[in-house]
Scaffold this active site. Structure first.
Site, PDB file in Angstrom:
ATOM      1  CG  ASN A  68       3.166   6.516 -10.341  1.00 60.38           C
ATOM      2  OD1 ASN A  68       3.199   6.215  -9.143  1.00 60.38           O
ATOM      3  ND2 ASN A  68       3.602   5.715 -11.284  1.00 60.38           N
ATOM      4  NE  ARG A  85       4.223  -3.745 -10.160  1.00 58.66           N
ATOM      5  CZ  ARG A  85       3.971  -2.438 -10.325  1.00 58.66           C
ATOM      6  NH1 ARG A  85       2.726  -2.027 -10.536  1.00 58.66           N
ATOM      7  NH2 ARG A  85       4.930  -1.541 -10.320  1.00 58.66           N
TER       8      ARG A  85
HETATM    9  P1  NAD Z   1       4.077   2.782  -0.482  1.00 57.83           P
HETATM   10  O1  NAD Z   1       5.421   2.249  -0.279  1.00 57.83           O
HETATM   11  O2  NAD Z   1       3.810   4.214  -0.182  1.00 57.83           O
HETATM   12  O3  NAD Z   1       3.030   1.931   0.350  1.00 57.83           O
HETATM   13  C1  NAD Z   1       3.038   0.553   0.376  1.00 57.83           C
HETATM   14  C2  NAD Z   1       2.287   0.123   1.619  1.00 57.83           C
HETATM   15  O4  NAD Z   1       2.130  -1.283   1.545  1.00 57.83           O
HETATM   16  C3  NAD Z   1       3.054   0.423   2.906  1.00 57.83           C
HETATM   17  O5  NAD Z   1       2.223   1.142   3.797  1.00 57.83           O
HETATM   18  C4  NAD Z   1       3.402  -0.952   3.444  1.00 57.83           C
HETATM   19  O6  NAD Z   1       3.409  -1.007   4.839  1.00 57.83           O
HETATM   20  C5  NAD Z   1       2.275  -1.784   2.857  1.00 57.83           C
HETATM   21  N1  NAD Z   1       2.575  -3.211   2.787  1.00 57.83           N
HETATM   22  C6  NAD Z   1       3.715  -3.838   2.406  1.00 57.83           C
HETATM   23  N2  NAD Z   1       3.573  -5.156   2.488  1.00 57.83           N
HETATM   24  C7  NAD Z   1       2.306  -5.384   2.923  1.00 57.83           C
HETATM   25  C8  NAD Z   1       1.568  -6.552   3.209  1.00 57.83           C
HETATM   26  N3  NAD Z   1       2.108  -7.774   3.107  1.00 57.83           N
HETATM   27  N4  NAD Z   1       0.297  -6.404   3.629  1.00 57.83           N
HETATM   28  C9  NAD Z   1      -0.242  -5.171   3.779  1.00 57.83           C
HETATM   29  N5  NAD Z   1       0.406  -4.038   3.541  1.00 57.83           N
HETATM   30  C10 NAD Z   1       1.670  -4.142   3.108  1.00 57.83           C
HETATM   31  O7  NAD Z   1       3.702   2.451  -2.000  1.00 57.83           O
HETATM   32  P2  NAD Z   1       2.604   3.125  -2.916  1.00 57.83           P
HETATM   33  O8  NAD Z   1       3.182   4.312  -3.598  1.00 57.83           O
HETATM   34  O9  NAD Z   1       1.343   3.277  -2.143  1.00 57.83           O
HETATM   35  O10 NAD Z   1       2.449   1.993  -4.029  1.00 57.83           O
HETATM   36  C11 NAD Z   1       1.983   0.707  -3.684  1.00 57.83           C
HETATM   37  C12 NAD Z   1       2.118  -0.232  -4.860  1.00 57.83           C
HETATM   38  O11 NAD Z   1       1.230   0.171  -5.901  1.00 57.83           O
HETATM   39  C13 NAD Z   1       3.491  -0.237  -5.538  1.00 57.83           C
HETATM   40  O12 NAD Z   1       4.395  -1.069  -4.871  1.00 57.83           O
HETATM   41  C14 NAD Z   1       3.177  -0.723  -6.925  1.00 57.83           C
HETATM   42  O13 NAD Z   1       3.201  -2.136  -6.964  1.00 57.83           O
HETATM   43  C15 NAD Z   1       1.741  -0.244  -7.149  1.00 57.83           C
HETATM   44  N6  NAD Z   1       1.693   0.901  -8.089  1.00 57.83           N
HETATM   45  C16 NAD Z   1       0.993   0.747  -9.254  1.00 57.83           C
HETATM   46  C17 NAD Z   1       0.938   1.778 -10.168  1.00 57.83           C
HETATM   47  C18 NAD Z   1       0.135   1.650 -11.445  1.00 57.83           C
HETATM   48  O14 NAD Z   1       0.363   2.416 -12.382  1.00 57.83           O
HETATM   49  N7  NAD Z   1      -0.804   0.749 -11.528  1.00 57.83           N
HETATM   50  C19 NAD Z   1       1.615   2.964  -9.926  1.00 57.83           C
HETATM   51  C20 NAD Z   1       2.288   3.111  -8.707  1.00 57.83           C
HETATM   52  C21 NAD Z   1       2.333   2.054  -7.808  1.00 57.83           C
END
Ligand code: NAD
Length: 402
Positions: free
Chosen positions: A156, A294
């Site tokens: 998503n 989150r």
């Molecule tokens: P992803 O795994 O592709 O990317 C996460 C990124 O965060 C990575 O590049 C990682 O290196 C970075 N990261 C981790 N810890 C970090 C920190 N302490 N400081 C800086 N960067 C850090 O994930 P994604 O698909 O981009 O999703 C990210 C987050 O978005 C998910 O974990 C989820 O909590 C949230 N999300 C929300 C919805 C929604 O409907 N609102 C939907 C999908 C995801």
């Protein structure tokens, strides 16, 4: 691996996965005599859920699992429990947890699997997130209990990136108060433009440039803004140049120069309450914050203070803690926000993808087939997802702190 490498790989595999899922054939190689209980926790669909079969994420339509079980003749192997009743000692979740082999949940209506619940779930082997973000599971406890935690990575991310662009524009252009005037029969231009700007030439930064953060940068580039990012992993130089994006070595250094900040990192111990009084104070006066990552990444009261004192000009996003948000949650009534309930990642397009992914995860588990690497968060007693690991996600994603 670089963040970008991870991203391109996941996109290709995702396309393949959608195809594979529809052809999944269950050989029943791992069939046991007793049925596996699959506890599926989803929101109530109400009238919309009954009418619209494409709302797969609701109790009524159950991620398409009922049809999938039938089509694959799995009635003798799986016992499907579908419920929205997830809180309290007498809830359906508590009742079935001790005997469930699989729990399927969603970030939009999360079944919080805290340490206590995981200890209670003696039979649990697999926790599936139908979506992205598995922070509702205590990963440390899952490691100890040998539970596999998996999500439908990438399913998503476009949906969320589009929502972020929409909310950035809504805040910067002061859309919500303007819309309210129309509804209320008013016409007060000065009152709206008092807080309305162009996005062009502003400095916009993302905390994390993973799948979502990267797509936000891509989508904002044509708006002729100055782009910034911080991530634990740096994008390849070529990508930074293409996007004309400035890398910052810390969140602190980035927020100081940004007019708009968007948060796109997972919730784990390193990011819980990352935006506290101190971080919010470092943000530019009059800047905006959009958080679809989150709710617990924010310190809830510190945000209310920053908005009420006008240090921040506005806040948007769709994530809260806990979910569903209480009727009297202080963010609902604070000024200058454009918040929504948690739905950015659950458009009808997204639902199709993560429902297929959830069924694929369940089918693979039942067949003893390996899961896609990029779907795994906890496997064989270890946090294996790069997004969570170096944040030391094994040090308990606290179950109680709001
Ligand atoms: P992803 O795994 O592709 O990317 C996460 C990124 O965060 C990575 O590049 C990682 O290196 C970075 N990261 C981790 N810890 C970090 C920190 N302490 N400081 C800086 N960067 C850090 O994930 P994604 O698909 O981009 O999703 C990210 C987050 O978005 C998910 O974990 C989820 O909590 C949230 N999300 C929300 C919805 C929604 O409907 N609102 C939907 C999908 C995801």
């Amino acid at each position: 691996k670089t963040a970008f490498h991870n991203l391109s790989v996941s996109v290709t595999i995702r396309k393949a996965s959608l195809f594979a899922v529809s052809n999944v054939s269950i050989t029943r190689s791992l069939a046991t005599k007793s049925k596996h209980k699959v506890l599926t926790v989803l929101y109530e669909g109400g009238e919309a859920g009954k009418r619209n079969k494409n709302i797969l994420g609701c109790v009524e339509n159950a991620l398409g699992l009922r049809e999938w079980i039938k089509e694959n003749n799995l009635e003798n192997q799986l016992e499907l429990i579908v419920t929205s009743d997830k809180e309290g000692d007498k809830s359906v979740v508590e009742q079935h947890l001790p005997t469930a082999s699989v729990v399927i949940s969603q970030p939009f209506w999360p079944c919080y699997l805290d340490e206590k619940r995981i200890q209670k779930a003696k039979n649990l082997k697999l926790a599936i997130t139908a979506g992205v973000g598995s922070d509702h599971v205590n990963l440390e406890a899952a490691c100890k209990a040998g539970i596999t935690v998996a999500e439908v990575s990438g399913s998503n991310v476009v949906s969320v990136a589009e929502h972020i662009v929409m909310q950035i524009l809504a805040l910067v252009r002061n859309y919500i108060p303007a819309y309210k005037q129309v509804i209320n029969g008013e016409w007060d231009i000065a009152a709206i433009v008092d807080r309305a700007y162009d996005l062009e030439n502003k400095h916009v930064g993302t905390v994390a440039a993973g799948r979502i953060g990267f797509r936000v940068l891509q989508r904002l580039k044509p708006f002729d803004v100055h782009l910034h990012y911080y991530d634990k992993f740096r994008l390849p130089e070529k990508v930074e140049k293409e996007l004309n994006v400035t890398y910052h070595p810390s969140v602190e250094s980035m927020v100081k120069v940004c007019d708009v900040v968007t948060i796109n990192c997972p919730l784990h111990p390193e990011t819980e309450h990352l935006f506290d009084e101190k971080m919010l104070k470092l943000m530019k006066k009059g800047s905006y914050l959009v958080n679809t990552a989150r709710g617990k990444i924010m310190k809830a009261d510190a945000l209310v203070d920053a908005i009420k004192s006008n240090h921040l000009a506005g806040y948007a996003g769709d994530v809260w803690y806990p979910q569903p948000a209480a009727k009297n949650h202080p963010w609902r009534s604070m000024p200058n926000h454009a918040l929504t309930p948690h739905y950015s990642g659950t458009t009808l397009d997204a639902q199709k993808r993560y429902a297929a992914g959830a069924r694929e995860l369940l089918g693979n588990w039942l067949n003893g087939k390996p899961q896609r690497e990029e779907y795994l968060i906890v496997d064989k007693g270890e946090v294996v997802s790069r997004a969570y690991t170096s944040g030391d996600a094994t040090k308990g994603n606290s179950d109680t702190k709001a």
